[in-house]
Write a protein that holds these residues in place. Sequence first.
Motif, PDB file in Angstrom:
ATOM      1  N   UNK A   1       5.727  -8.759  -4.214  1.00  0.00           N
ATOM      2  CA  UNK A   1       4.669  -9.717  -3.926  1.00  0.00           C
ATOM      3  C   UNK A   1       4.953 -11.088  -4.511  1.00  0.00           C
ATOM      4  N   UNK A   2       5.629 -11.104  -5.656  1.00  0.00           N
ATOM      5  CA  UNK A   2       5.971 -12.392  -6.269  1.00  0.00           C
ATOM      6  C   UNK A   2       7.142 -13.049  -5.549  1.00  0.00           C
ATOM      7  N   UNK A   3       8.121 -12.228  -5.154  1.00  0.00           N
ATOM      8  CA  UNK A   3       9.316 -12.780  -4.514  1.00  0.00           C
ATOM      9  C   UNK A   3       9.029 -13.248  -3.095  1.00  0.00           C
ATOM     10  N   UNK A   4       8.193 -12.483  -2.383  1.00  0.00           N
ATOM     11  CA  UNK A   4       7.846 -12.835  -1.004  1.00  0.00           C
ATOM     12  C   UNK A   4       6.326 -12.930  -0.892  1.00  0.00           C
ATOM     13  N   UNK A   5       5.758 -14.066  -1.246  1.00  0.00           N
ATOM     14  CA  UNK A   5       4.291 -14.204  -1.286  1.00  0.00           C
ATOM     15  C   UNK A   5       3.599 -13.939   0.043  1.00  0.00           C
ATOM     16  N   UNK A   6       4.310 -14.104   1.155  1.00  0.00           N
ATOM     17  CA  UNK A   6       3.690 -13.904   2.469  1.00  0.00           C
ATOM     18  C   UNK A   6       4.032 -12.547   3.089  1.00  0.00           C
ATOM     19  N   UNK A   7       4.604 -11.657   2.295  1.00  0.00           N
ATOM     20  CA  UNK A   7       4.981 -10.346   2.829  1.00  0.00           C
ATOM     21  C   UNK A   7       3.768  -9.563   3.309  1.00  0.00           C
ATOM     22  N   UNK A   8       2.593  -9.841   2.732  1.00  0.00           N
ATOM     23  CA  UNK A   8       1.385  -9.105   3.131  1.00  0.00           C
ATOM     24  C   UNK A   8       0.996  -9.380   4.580  1.00  0.00           C
ATOM     25  N   UNK A   9       1.620 -10.391   5.193  1.00  0.00           N
ATOM     26  CA  UNK A   9       1.352 -10.691   6.600  1.00  0.00           C
ATOM     27  C   UNK A   9       2.304  -9.950   7.549  1.00  0.00           C
TER      28      UNK A   9
END
Length: 319
Positions: free
Chosen positions: A205-213
């Motif tokens: 989540x920190x490395x890829x802040x937009x992964x939740x999309x």
Amino acid sequence: MAASPFLNRIRSEIRLRGYSLATEKSYISWIKRYIYFHNKRHPQEMGAAEVRAFLNHLATNREVAVNTQKSALNALAFLYNQVFKQPLGDLGFRYTKSPQRLPTVLTTDEVSSILAQLKGRDSIIFQLLYGSGLRISECLRLRVMDIDFDQCSLTVRSGKGDKDRVTILSPSLLPALRALKDSAIALQQKDNLSGVGPSLPYALGRKYPNAFRTPAWMYIFPSTSISAHPITEQSCRHHLHPSVPRKALKKATIAAEITYKKISCHTFRHSFATHLLQAGRDIRTVQELLGHSDVATTQIYTHVLGQRFAGTSSPLDRL
């Protein structure tokens, strides 16, 4: 006490080593119980003698199971060995004798009867437990990217022992899983409008802040509500809580009138292994599908089948 600097230090040490959230909760709980047992003395003022006294209390006064004793010892060993850098050495502690228990296994007719009482999402969950040999936690943590519709397989990530494995997927479940996938992605897109998405591993989540999309990260069995991430405290949608299918199973077993066996979610995994062996599958294949490190763990199912007595007849038959 939960927010004390001492416990926060332990949490930091646990997370630094990449242990699971379940392990973190277990270790913190046992360390708290250890402190209260010794009248809130600071653990650094104590040592091997106090640890041994606590473990003996669990074994003799509380009469806890062997695995419970091991969990307590693992937590305290971590505290002294990893956090305090004060190895406990040989405690001279011996676990209580662990009796060998055979797992409860359902017949194929009993599986069918229970599944017939389940509907929709709950039915799919238990079909996966039985059809793929999943643990309930592994099933509920499945994400969109874990289902290979072309190869009819599932990838179980960070299973017991933090191991990944691939297991089989029944083609009969493909239409239902596709529908669940589409529904989950639609829910994710709706959540994204509010800046919310599925819970993610903290480092990712920190490395890829937009992964939740990204649809690949969406849970197949999402929770019905938004909650705070247990580590980051950011709002997110976690997977379905295990209590939901457990409640559904209890109702289904009563409706199916199968009350003469102790049935849990794990019973379907036991039944998966046993029925594969009954069908002539070799034990190494079953071991791989279950994710067991040692074939000796898988061999318990040959005891359920009675294969260890193959070719042996009862003397009663010769009368």
